[in-house]
Design a protein around this motif. Structure first.
Motif, PDB file in Angstrom:
ATOM      1  N   GLY A 211       0.819  -1.200   0.000  1.00 25.77           N
ATOM      2  CA  GLY A 211       0.000   0.000   0.000  1.00 25.77           C
ATOM      3  C   GLY A 211       0.851   1.247   0.000  1.00 25.77           C
ATOM      4  N   ASP A 212       0.291   2.369  -0.454  1.00 23.25           N
ATOM      5  CA  ASP A 212       1.042   3.615  -0.565  1.00 23.25           C
ATOM      6  C   ASP A 212       1.368   4.219   0.795  1.00 23.25           C
ATOM      7  N   VAL A 213       0.489   3.996   1.786  1.00 24.09           N
ATOM      8  CA  VAL A 213       0.693   4.639   3.078  1.00 24.09           C
ATOM      9  C   VAL A 213       1.925   4.095   3.779  1.00 24.09           C
ATOM     10  N   HIS A 214       2.109   2.788   3.774  1.00 20.23           N
ATOM     11  CA  HIS A 214       3.227   2.165   4.477  1.00 20.23           C
ATOM     12  C   HIS A 214       4.213   1.535   3.512  1.00 20.23           C
ATOM     13  N   GLY A 215       4.355   2.108   2.342  1.00 20.63           N
ATOM     14  CA  GLY A 215       5.388   1.636   1.432  1.00 20.63           C
ATOM     15  C   GLY A 215       4.870   0.679   0.387  1.00 20.63           C
ATOM     16  N   ASP A 216       5.723   0.440  -0.609  1.00 20.63           N
ATOM     17  CA  ASP A 216       5.363  -0.435  -1.706  1.00 20.63           C
ATOM     18  C   ASP A 216       5.302  -1.894  -1.256  1.00 20.63           C
ATOM     19  N   LYS A 217       6.061  -2.238  -0.224  1.00 24.30           N
ATOM     20  CA  LYS A 217       6.030  -3.608   0.270  1.00 24.30           C
ATOM     21  C   LYS A 217       6.273  -3.600   1.773  1.00 24.30           C
ATOM     22  N   LEU A 218       5.437  -4.316   2.494  1.00 32.98           N
ATOM     23  CA  LEU A 218       5.572  -4.457   3.928  1.00 32.98           C
ATOM     24  C   LEU A 218       5.502  -5.943   4.245  1.00 32.98           C
ATOM     25  N   LYS A 219       6.535  -6.478   4.872  1.00 28.33           N
ATOM     26  CA  LYS A 219       6.589  -7.911   5.134  1.00 28.33           C
ATOM     27  C   LYS A 219       6.791  -8.161   6.619  1.00 28.33           C
ATOM     28  N   ASP A 220       5.950  -9.025   7.179  1.00 29.59           N
ATOM     29  CA  ASP A 220       6.046  -9.427   8.585  1.00 29.59           C
ATOM     30  C   ASP A 220       6.548 -10.855   8.678  1.00 29.59           C
ATOM     31  N   LYS A 221       7.413 -11.114   9.660  1.00 26.07           N
ATOM     32  CA  LYS A 221       7.868 -12.469   9.947  1.00 26.07           C
ATOM     33  C   LYS A 221       7.901 -12.658  11.457  1.00 26.07           C
ATOM     34  N   ASP A 222       7.453 -13.826  11.911  1.00 22.55           N
ATOM     35  CA  ASP A 222       7.483 -14.176  13.328  1.00 22.55           C
ATOM     36  C   ASP A 222       8.069 -15.571  13.498  1.00 22.55           C
ATOM     37  N   TYR A 223       8.973 -15.705  14.459  1.00 25.94           N
ATOM     38  CA  TYR A 223       9.527 -17.000  14.852  1.00 25.94           C
ATOM     39  C   TYR A 223       9.263 -17.178  16.342  1.00 25.94           C
ATOM     40  N   SER A 224       8.778 -18.327  16.761  1.00 22.92           N
ATOM     41  CA  SER A 224       8.464 -18.509  18.180  1.00 22.92           C
ATOM     42  C   SER A 224       8.781 -19.928  18.639  1.00 22.92           C
ATOM     43  N   LEU A 225       9.164 -20.049  19.911  1.00 26.03           N
ATOM     44  CA  LEU A 225       9.487 -21.327  20.551  1.00 26.03           C
ATOM     45  C   LEU A 225       8.786 -21.388  21.893  1.00 26.03           C
ATOM     46  N   ARG A 226       8.347 -22.593  22.278  1.00 27.68           N
ATOM     47  CA  ARG A 226       7.684 -22.783  23.573  1.00 27.68           C
ATOM     48  C   ARG A 226       8.162 -24.076  24.216  1.00 27.68           C
ATOM     49  N   ALA A 227       8.317 -24.044  25.545  1.00 28.75           N
ATOM     50  CA  ALA A 227       8.632 -25.231  26.333  1.00 28.75           C
ATOM     51  C   ALA A 227       7.747 -25.224  27.571  1.00 28.75           C
ATOM     52  N   SER A 228       7.233 -26.377  27.972  1.00 30.96           N
ATOM     53  CA  SER A 228       6.349 -26.442  29.136  1.00 30.96           C
ATOM     54  C   SER A 228       6.448 -27.799  29.818  1.00 30.96           C
ATOM     55  N   TYR A 229       6.083 -27.808  31.097  1.00 30.80           N
ATOM     56  CA  TYR A 229       6.064 -29.039  31.893  1.00 30.80           C
ATOM     57  C   TYR A 229       4.850 -28.968  32.804  1.00 30.80           C
ATOM     58  N   ASP A 230       3.928 -29.919  32.676  1.00 32.99           N
ATOM     59  CA  ASP A 230       2.655 -29.871  33.388  1.00 32.99           C
ATOM     60  C   ASP A 230       2.381 -31.227  34.021  1.00 32.99           C
ATOM     61  N   THR A 231       2.412 -31.301  35.341  1.00 30.64           N
ATOM     62  CA  THR A 231       2.154 -32.547  36.057  1.00 30.64           C
ATOM     63  C   THR A 231       0.690 -32.725  36.397  1.00 30.64           C
ATOM     64  N   GLY A 232      -0.120 -31.702  36.176  1.00 25.26           N
ATOM     65  CA  GLY A 232      -1.506 -31.717  36.616  1.00 25.26           C
ATOM     66  C   GLY A 232      -1.674 -31.021  37.946  1.00 25.26           C
ATOM     67  N   THR A 233      -0.668 -31.109  38.807  1.00 19.96           N
ATOM     68  CA  THR A 233      -0.678 -30.386  40.084  1.00 19.96           C
ATOM     69  C   THR A 233       0.000 -29.028  39.943  1.00 19.96           C
ATOM     70  N   TRP A 234       1.098 -28.985  39.222  1.00 19.25           N
ATOM     71  CA  TRP A 234       1.777 -27.723  38.952  1.00 19.25           C
ATOM     72  C   TRP A 234       2.282 -27.723  37.515  1.00 19.25           C
ATOM     73  N   ALA A 235       2.439 -26.536  36.981  1.00 23.27           N
ATOM     74  CA  ALA A 235       2.884 -26.404  35.591  1.00 23.27           C
ATOM     75  C   ALA A 235       3.748 -25.167  35.461  1.00 23.27           C
ATOM     76  N   LEU A 236       4.734 -25.254  34.585  1.00 25.21           N
ATOM     77  CA  LEU A 236       5.611 -24.137  34.295  1.00 25.21           C
ATOM     78  C   LEU A 236       5.877 -24.117  32.799  1.00 25.21           C
ATOM     79  N   GLY A 237       5.786 -22.949  32.186  1.00 22.85           N
ATOM     80  CA  GLY A 237       5.994 -22.844  30.744  1.00 22.85           C
ATOM     81  C   GLY A 237       6.556 -21.498  30.360  1.00 22.85           C
ATOM     82  N   ALA A 238       7.170 -21.441  29.176  1.00 21.81           N
ATOM     83  CA  ALA A 238       7.729 -20.192  28.664  1.00 21.81           C
ATOM     84  C   ALA A 238       7.703 -20.220  27.150  1.00 21.81           C
ATOM     85  N   TYR A 239       7.597 -19.030  26.546  1.00 17.19           N
ATOM     86  CA  TYR A 239       7.755 -18.935  25.092  1.00 17.19           C
ATOM     87  C   TYR A 239       8.595 -17.717  24.753  1.00 17.19           C
TER      88      TYR A 239
END
Length: 361
Positions: A211-239
């Motif tokens: 588009g003309d407002v934000h340039g002739d070309k605008l490209k988005d890229k996302d990379y993501s990672l997640r790790a988690s551990y869930d026992t049912g009683t307690w859980a911890l996760g991060a991304y």
């Protein structure tokens, strides 16, 4: 609003006949979540009632034989506090199925999906550790994209020893996003591993706009990672997520923006009680270079923002719970705040606290 009421009545009528429609096995389901909150944005403060990700849906599946099954899903967001349809991105509060609308075909080889649904990269990473609120309401994760995207063709693999993946392709169709920006094609990939208490996820997303407002070309890229551990009683996760955006104005300017997000979440279950905590930080960097020889120059900007929450849930049953929460975030727009806070035109820290009730059916 009459047409909205008729549509809702038709939806409820169809869902109520699911027992009689055994052949097509249509069922009605959803979530009603309402809270009373006090929200503060800068120097302004408002107390009111909010609907947090409430929705109503229909789903069905037909056994075609030979291990082949066909189905559909329709979901509509609703404002449970007012009874109206949920408005998004400046739309009115009409009743629609923009939350999720798909038809699918599944077999031993996996599943093909077509329609509107959430990003596979988001479901494999950020959503997988959103144990408190499924990324809805005033304490939703402000650093991840929980919105659905439309015109999507997707393939989901069967699970093999806990490993599965979904690849999505979005047809741009030159749909106008805002101003004159047009969506072009995009791809989205989510890979998940769930085996016992261990969980992991990888996400990749790319989209191109023009588009003309934000340039002739605008490209988005996302990379993501997640790790988690869930026992049912307690859980911890991060991304962790890395986002990049590149704009190009031919002969004028090129710019590059990127951000790095890290979020950690945890929960502890004690009988009918649940204790939740989450903290996230996002670092943002922007740079631009002039391509005009007569006006050379460059610009560099950096910023960071934080968000955290504490919450307590008490499960009255498997479907119904009451909860209390306190959330805070700084230097970031808050789309979940009451409209009166936005009308105040204040920039600053955002704080929300309240109590609510959630019922799933």
């Amino acid at each position: 609003m009459k047409s909205n009421s008729y549509a809702l009545l038709a939806l409820l009528a169809l869902g109520s006949t699911s027992a009689a429609l055994a052949q097509s096995s249509v069922s009605l389901y959803g979530r009603i979540d309402v809270s009373v909150e006090q929200q503060k944005y800068g120097g302004a403060k408002t107390t009111g009632m909010a609907s947090n990700g409430s929705f109503i849906g229909l789903r069905a599946q037909e056994d075609l034989g030979g291990g082949l099954k066909a189905g559909f899903v329709l979901e509509s967001s609703i404002n449970a506090d007012s009874g109206s349809g949920s408005n998004t991105w400046g739309e009115d509060d009409t009743f629609n199925f923009k939350r999720r609308s798909e038809v699918n075909l599944a077999g031993n080889w996996g599943m093909v999906r077509m329609g509107t649904f959430k990003h596979a990269s988001y479901e494999a990473t950020a959503q997988a550790i959103s144990w408190h609120n499924d990324n809805v309401g005033s304490t939703a994760d402000s650093f991840s994209n929980a919105n659905s995207h439309s015109n999507v063709l997707a393939y989901r693999t069967p699970s093999l020893a806990g490993l599965s993946a979904e690849l999505q392709y979005r047809f741009g169709e030159k749909a106008v996003w805002y101003d004159d920006i047009q969506y072009r094609d995009g791809v989205d990939l989510g890979v998940r591993y769930e085996r016992g208490p261990w969980g992991a996820g990888f996400g990749y997303a790319q989209s191109t706009l023009k588009g003309d407002v934000h340039g002739d070309k605008l490209k988005d890229k996302d990379y993501s990672l997640r790790a988690s551990y869930d026992t049912g009683t307690w859980a911890l996760g991060a991304y962790y997520q890395r986002s990049e955006r590149r704009d190009l104005w031919p002969g004028l300017e090129q710019s590059h923006a990127h951000s790095n997000t890290l979020r950690i979440a945890g929960k502890y279950v004690l009988g009918a009680s649940e204790f939740h905590a989450s903290i996230g930080r996002k670092n943002f960097s922007f740079s631009s270079e002039s391509l005009n020889p007569s006006q050379p120059g460059s610009m560099r900007e950096k910023s960071s923002m934080n968000q955290w929450l504490l919450a307590y849930h008490y499960n009255l049953s498997r479907r119904t719970k009451v909860y209390a929460f306190y959330g805070h975030q700084d230097d970031v727009p808050v789309t979940q705040s009451f409209s009166s806070l936005w009308q105040a035109g204040i920039n600053g820290n955002f704080r929300s606290m309240g109590v609510g009730m959630r019922h799933q059916f």
